[in-house]
Structure formats: C-alpha cells, structure tokens
Scaffold this motif. Structure first.
Motif, PDB file in Angstrom:
ATOM      1  N   HIS A 260       0.814  -1.215   0.000  1.00  0.00           N
ATOM      2  CA  HIS A 260       0.000   0.000   0.000  1.00  0.00           C
ATOM      3  C   HIS A 260       0.848   1.266   0.000  1.00  0.00           C
ATOM      4  CE1 HIS A 260      -3.640  -2.273   1.938  1.00  0.00           C
ATOM      5  NE2 HIS A 260      -3.431  -2.581   0.681  1.00  0.00           N
ATOM      6  N   LEU A 261       2.159   1.103   0.122  1.00  0.00           N
ATOM      7  CA  LEU A 261       3.029   2.282   0.123  1.00  0.00           C
ATOM      8  C   LEU A 261       2.924   3.073  -1.174  1.00  0.00           C
ATOM      9  CD1 LEU A 261       6.190   0.895   1.920  1.00  0.00           C
ATOM     10  CD2 LEU A 261       4.821   2.852   2.643  1.00  0.00           C
ATOM     11  N   MET A 262       2.410   2.456  -2.215  1.00  0.00           N
ATOM     12  CA  MET A 262       2.201   3.187  -3.462  1.00  0.00           C
ATOM     13  C   MET A 262       1.220   4.336  -3.251  1.00  0.00           C
ATOM     14  SD  MET A 262       1.994   0.011  -6.166  1.00  0.00           S
ATOM     15  CE  MET A 262       2.090   1.053  -7.610  1.00  0.00           C
ATOM     16  N   PHE A 263       0.096   4.044  -2.602  1.00  0.00           N
ATOM     17  CA  PHE A 263      -0.867   5.134  -2.425  1.00  0.00           C
ATOM     18  C   PHE A 263      -0.674   5.868  -1.096  1.00  0.00           C
ATOM     19  CE2 PHE A 263      -3.662   2.254  -0.013  1.00  0.00           C
ATOM     20  CZ  PHE A 263      -4.334   3.117   0.832  1.00  0.00           C
ATOM     21  N   ILE A 264      -0.009   5.233  -0.129  1.00  0.00           N
ATOM     22  CA  ILE A 264       0.367   5.955   1.088  1.00  0.00           C
ATOM     23  C   ILE A 264       1.333   7.083   0.729  1.00  0.00           C
ATOM     24  CG2 ILE A 264       1.607   5.789   3.277  1.00  0.00           C
ATOM     25  CD1 ILE A 264      -1.148   4.553   3.392  1.00  0.00           C
ATOM     26  N   GLY A 265       2.270   6.794  -0.178  1.00  0.00           N
ATOM     27  CA  GLY A 265       3.188   7.828  -0.652  1.00  0.00           C
ATOM     28  C   GLY A 265       2.457   8.956  -1.353  1.00  0.00           C
ATOM     29  N   LEU A 266       1.402   8.611  -2.075  1.00  0.00           N
ATOM     30  CA  LEU A 266       0.600   9.635  -2.751  1.00  0.00           C
ATOM     31  C   LEU A 266      -0.093  10.538  -1.731  1.00  0.00           C
ATOM     32  CD1 LEU A 266      -0.665  10.843  -5.315  1.00  0.00           C
ATOM     33  CD2 LEU A 266      -2.462   9.103  -5.145  1.00  0.00           C
ATOM     34  N   LEU A 267      -0.671   9.939  -0.702  1.00  0.00           N
ATOM     35  CA  LEU A 267      -1.315  10.741   0.342  1.00  0.00           C
ATOM     36  C   LEU A 267      -0.299  11.640   1.036  1.00  0.00           C
ATOM     37  CD1 LEU A 267      -3.710   8.120   2.027  1.00  0.00           C
ATOM     38  CD2 LEU A 267      -4.169   9.664   0.112  1.00  0.00           C
ATOM     39  N   LEU A 268       0.901  11.108   1.237  1.00  0.00           N
ATOM     40  CA  LEU A 268       1.948  11.884   1.904  1.00  0.00           C
ATOM     41  C   LEU A 268       2.356  13.097   1.075  1.00  0.00           C
ATOM     42  CD1 LEU A 268       3.993  12.178   4.222  1.00  0.00           C
ATOM     43  CD2 LEU A 268       5.547  10.704   2.915  1.00  0.00           C
ATOM     44  N   ILE A 269       2.556  12.903  -0.218  1.00  0.00           N
ATOM     45  CA  ILE A 269       3.001  14.027  -1.048  1.00  0.00           C
ATOM     46  C   ILE A 269       1.884  15.060  -1.206  1.00  0.00           C
ATOM     47  CG2 ILE A 269       2.387  13.035  -3.310  1.00  0.00           C
ATOM     48  CD1 ILE A 269       4.970  14.236  -4.400  1.00  0.00           C
ATOM     49  N   ILE A 270       0.645  14.624  -1.236  1.00  0.00           N
ATOM     50  CA  ILE A 270      -0.470  15.581  -1.282  1.00  0.00           C
ATOM     51  C   ILE A 270      -0.467  16.441  -0.021  1.00  0.00           C
ATOM     52  CG2 ILE A 270      -2.989  15.795  -1.179  1.00  0.00           C
ATOM     53  CD1 ILE A 270      -3.146  13.332  -3.011  1.00  0.00           C
ATOM     54  N   PHE A 271      -0.258  15.789   1.110  1.00  0.00           N
ATOM     55  CA  PHE A 271      -0.229  16.518   2.382  1.00  0.00           C
ATOM     56  C   PHE A 271       0.925  17.517   2.416  1.00  0.00           C
ATOM     57  CE2 PHE A 271       1.394  16.849   6.755  1.00  0.00           C
ATOM     58  CZ  PHE A 271       0.280  17.386   7.383  1.00  0.00           C
ATOM     59  N   LEU A 272       2.121  17.065   2.082  1.00  0.00           N
ATOM     60  CA  LEU A 272       3.305  17.921   2.178  1.00  0.00           C
ATOM     61  C   LEU A 272       3.264  19.066   1.173  1.00  0.00           C
ATOM     62  CD1 LEU A 272       6.085  15.198   2.659  1.00  0.00           C
ATOM     63  CD2 LEU A 272       5.137  16.734   4.404  1.00  0.00           C
ATOM     64  N   GLU A 273       2.803  18.790  -0.027  1.00  0.00           N
ATOM     65  CA  GLU A 273       2.789  19.817  -1.074  1.00  0.00           C
ATOM     66  C   GLU A 273       1.857  20.977  -0.742  1.00  0.00           C
ATOM     67  OE1 GLU A 273       3.997  20.328  -4.459  1.00  0.00           O
ATOM     68  OE2 GLU A 273       5.654  19.081  -3.785  1.00  0.00           O
ATOM     69  N   ASN A 274       0.902  20.728   0.106  1.00  0.00           N
ATOM     70  CA  ASN A 274      -0.077  21.770   0.415  1.00  0.00           C
ATOM     71  C   ASN A 274       0.206  22.489   1.728  1.00  0.00           C
ATOM     72  OD1 ASN A 274      -2.421  21.711  -1.708  1.00  0.00           O
ATOM     73  ND2 ASN A 274      -1.886  19.566  -1.349  1.00  0.00           N
ATOM     74  N   LEU A 275       1.387  22.238   2.299  1.00  0.00           N
ATOM     75  CA  LEU A 275       1.832  23.006   3.456  1.00  0.00           C
ATOM     76  C   LEU A 275       2.633  24.204   2.965  1.00  0.00           C
ATOM     77  CD1 LEU A 275       3.009  20.136   5.860  1.00  0.00           C
ATOM     78  CD2 LEU A 275       0.842  21.380   5.909  1.00  0.00           C
ATOM     79  N   THR A 276       2.300  25.375   3.427  1.00  0.00           N
ATOM     80  CA  THR A 276       2.953  26.590   2.929  1.00  0.00           C
ATOM     81  C   THR A 276       4.152  26.999   3.771  1.00  0.00           C
ATOM     82  OG1 THR A 276       1.352  27.912   4.187  1.00  0.00           O
ATOM     83  CG2 THR A 276       0.842  27.463   1.871  1.00  0.00           C
ATOM     84  N   ASN A 277       4.141  26.640   5.036  1.00  0.00           N
ATOM     85  CA  ASN A 277       5.251  26.988   5.921  1.00  0.00           C
ATOM     86  C   ASN A 277       6.378  25.966   5.756  1.00  0.00           C
ATOM     87  OD1 ASN A 277       6.828  26.816   8.550  1.00  0.00           O
ATOM     88  ND2 ASN A 277       5.624  28.673   8.920  1.00  0.00           N
ATOM     89  N   GLU A 278       7.548  26.421   5.287  1.00  0.00           N
ATOM     90  CA  GLU A 278       8.646  25.505   4.974  1.00  0.00           C
ATOM     91  C   GLU A 278       9.176  24.792   6.210  1.00  0.00           C
ATOM     92  OE1 GLU A 278      10.020  24.357   2.180  1.00  0.00           O
ATOM     93  OE2 GLU A 278       8.384  25.376   1.139  1.00  0.00           O
ATOM     94  N   ASP A 279       9.286  25.504   7.319  1.00  0.00           N
ATOM     95  CA  ASP A 279       9.782  24.868   8.545  1.00  0.00           C
ATOM     96  C   ASP A 279       8.836  23.767   9.000  1.00  0.00           C
ATOM     97  OD1 ASP A 279      12.005  26.495   8.609  1.00  0.00           O
ATOM     98  OD2 ASP A 279      11.055  28.017   9.884  1.00  0.00           O
ATOM     99  N   ARG A 280       7.552  24.068   8.948  1.00  0.00           N
ATOM    100  CA  ARG A 280       6.564  23.065   9.337  1.00  0.00           C
ATOM    101  C   ARG A 280       6.581  21.889   8.364  1.00  0.00           C
ATOM    102  NH1 ARG A 280       0.613  25.164  10.522  1.00  0.00           N
ATOM    103  NH2 ARG A 280       1.820  26.187  12.177  1.00  0.00           N
ATOM    104  N   LYS A 281       6.733  22.191   7.083  1.00  0.00           N
ATOM    105  CA  LYS A 281       6.782  21.126   6.077  1.00  0.00           C
ATOM    106  C   LYS A 281       7.968  20.197   6.330  1.00  0.00           C
ATOM    107  CE  LYS A 281       5.963  22.015   1.710  1.00  0.00           C
ATOM    108  NZ  LYS A 281       6.081  22.411   0.275  1.00  0.00           N
ATOM    109  N   ASN A 282       9.137  20.770   6.602  1.00  0.00           N
ATOM    110  CA  ASN A 282      10.324  19.955   6.865  1.00  0.00           C
ATOM    111  C   ASN A 282      10.142  19.081   8.100  1.00  0.00           C
ATOM    112  OD1 ASN A 282      11.744  20.970   4.653  1.00  0.00           O
ATOM    113  ND2 ASN A 282      12.573  22.690   5.828  1.00  0.00           N
ATOM    114  N   LEU A 283       9.525  19.664   9.128  1.00  0.00           N
ATOM    115  CA  LEU A 283       9.290  18.915  10.360  1.00  0.00           C
ATOM    116  C   LEU A 283       8.328  17.756  10.117  1.00  0.00           C
ATOM    117  CD1 LEU A 283       9.636  18.590  13.423  1.00  0.00           C
ATOM    118  CD2 LEU A 283       7.736  20.217  13.717  1.00  0.00           C
ATOM    119  N   TYR A 284       7.216  18.047   9.448  1.00  0.00           N
ATOM    120  CA  TYR A 284       6.238  16.999   9.155  1.00  0.00           C
ATOM    121  C   TYR A 284       6.833  15.922   8.248  1.00  0.00           C
ATOM    122  CZ  TYR A 284       2.139  19.192  11.297  1.00  0.00           C
ATOM    123  OH  TYR A 284       1.231  19.701  12.194  1.00  0.00           O
TER     124      TYR A 284
END
Length: 311
Positions: A260-284
């Motif tokens: 399932h890592l194929m679509f888990i990775g997709l959910l992860l990149i959707i989440f990260l790409e939509n974070l605007t704060n770079e510090d928060r994005k790096n932490l997450y």
C-alpha cells in the motif's frame, strides 16, 4: 532564464526517467523470477503471484457469493462488490480457458507497469517539490515491488486516486469523486478524503462530489443487508498465526500492507505539497516518513519475517 535555473529544470525532468527505468527493471526481474526461479524454491512457488490467484478464486465465487471463503487462502474476500466488474475483463478469458491464467498474470504485470509509468511521468506536473517527489517515488518503488511480487491490485488504487487529485486540481470535482469511488474497492482508499480536508483542498460541502458516487455504488448493500454484513465480517477477520504486540496487528496488516506504500506515498506528497510553511513542512516530512518507516518495519517483522523464519 538563467543557466542554473535551466539545469534545475533539466534535473527535475530527468528524475521521472530514472524511476521509470527502475520500475521497468523491477518488472523484468519479477518476470524472470517467475519464469526461471519459481520451481527452485517452495516458498517462491507458494507466494509468487498468490494474490492474483486469490483474486481469481474470489471471482470464481461469482457476484452473488462474492464474500464466500476461497480454498487457496485463509483470508476471505473483503473488497467492495464492484471490484468484480473492474477485474472482469481480466477474469473472463481465464474463466473461458484456465490455461489463460499465465496470460492474465502477464497482462496484469504490464498494466501495473504502464499505469505506474503514467503516474511517474505526470507527478512532476502536479507536485513541484523535488524532495517530496523523491519520497513519493521511493515509497512507490517499495510498494510496486511487493505489489508486483504478489501480483496485487494496489497500483490501481494509486492510479485512480492520483487522477482524482488531478481532476480536483482542474476543478472537475464530479470526475474526481467518481475516480475516488472506483479506488474504494479497497476501503483504505477512504483515507484520501481526510487528507484533502486537512490540507484544505476541499471544503466539507465538497464531500458531496465524493460521497454521492460512493453512496450510489453502495446501494446494493442497502438492498441486500446480508451481503453487507458478510463483507463487514470479512473485514475483521483476524489471522491466528499473527501474534503482534497490538491486538489488531492482523487486521492492520490487511488494511495497510507494505504494498500500500504506493498510495500511502501519494497521500503523503499531497499533504506535504499543500503546506505553505517551509519549517513546518520539513518537520512533518521527517516525522511522517519516520512513522511510516517504523510502522512498516514493525508490521513486516510481525507478520512476515517471524512467521516465515520461526514459524
């Protein structure tokens, strides 16, 4: 455009090509494994393409008896019923002539590779952050390899959800909802909606575009409640051979397998790409990748390594 900018664009455009090569090589290796090595190992003989064979037995039950147990596996079928129609074009030629089984397996191999290549090529047009793309591709390689070895269906979930997101970006929400619904033949695809809500890609009122198609396709479960209860009971089947620290290890293995890592990775990149704060994005990014890694190492050890090595 500066030379440095051009170099960055070229570098980013070459990344999908590298990973397309990786996915192609993995597919070739798995085919070679099937042809030349399957008879040399009892374990490979028992496990290679086993999920495809389980799918075939589930299809042999027919639509009415879709959730009845299958002889080849202790796990009873648990997909939503419309999977029967999605898989039918592959199943029907094999039903007519069982000798076509190996042909169906190779078609499934090719379909997995083609749809994954499409995702890999299109992903940079949808997601802009190089780090996130690399994480997505790396997780997809792991998921793709395991999905390909057992010949499972998770690549199809990834494809439907990816294009659901693409059409959401184009503001074609009904199409996005229909594609999402098609992915929910495995209910773990429902995780897609909370992610979209969390990153505010959709509002609560937009759920109508996703829930209406889903509810419509689930009408047979209302008409035939026993059909639903049988599926529901199959969801919570627990393998007695799996003894983990957590009570639900067996169920979680079924719900979130390494493939399932194929679509888990997709959910992860959707989440990260939509974070605007770079510090928060790096932490997450660090936290979430670490959680995913620890979880799958733990679950793989409990469900796979210990039973195989010490079982």
């Amino acid at each position: 455009m500066s030379i440095q900018t051009v170099d960055k664009v070229k570098e980013k455009s070459s990344i999908p090509l590298y990973f397309i090569c990786f996915f192609t090589i993995i597919t070739i290796i798995l085919i070679i494994l099937r042809i030349f090595f399957q008879d040399l190992s009892e374990w490979i003989q028992e496990t290679k393409d086993i999920d495809f064979k389980i799918l075939m037995e589930g299809m042999n039950n027919g639509l009415v008896n879709f959730y009845d147990p299958v002889a080849i596996s202790d796990w009873p079928p648990y997909y939503l019923y419309f999977w029967y129609f999605l898989f039918f074009p592959i199943y029907f030629p094999i039903y007519l002539n069982p000798n076509n089984l190996i042909v169906g397996i190779y078609i499934w191999d090719i379909l997995r590779l083609v749809l994954t290549i499409i995702i890999v090529r299109e992903a940079p047009r949808v997601f802009k952050e190089k780090k996130d793309l690399l994480i997505f591709y790396m997780l997809s390689i792991v998921g793709f390899s395991i999905d390909g070895y057992y010949n499972n269906v998770n690549f199809l979930i990834s494809f439907f959800l990816f294009y659901s997101y693409v059409f959401l970006e184009k503001d074609k929400k009904w199409i996005a909802g229909i594609l999402f619904t098609l992915a929910t033949f495995k209910i773990t695809a429902l995780l897609f909606l909370p992610v979209l809500l969390i990153v505010r890609k959709i509002k609560w009122k937009d759920l109508i575009y996703y829930l209406v198609p889903l509810l419509l396709i689930c009408i047979p479960y209302v008409i035939f409640p026993n059909y639903f209860s049988q599926m529901f009971n199959n969801w919570f089947y627990s393998d007695k051979d799996i003894h983990g620290i957590l009570i639900f290890d067996s169920i979680m293995w079924k719900a979130l397998q390494p493939s399932h890592l194929m679509f888990i990775g997709l959910l992860l990149i959707i989440f990260l790409e939509n974070l605007t704060n770079e510090d928060r994005k790096n932490l997450y990014r660090i936290i979430l990748v670490s959680i995913i890694a620890v979880y799958y190492v733990y679950l793989t050890t409990i469900v796979f390594i210990i039973p195989v090595v010490f079982g």
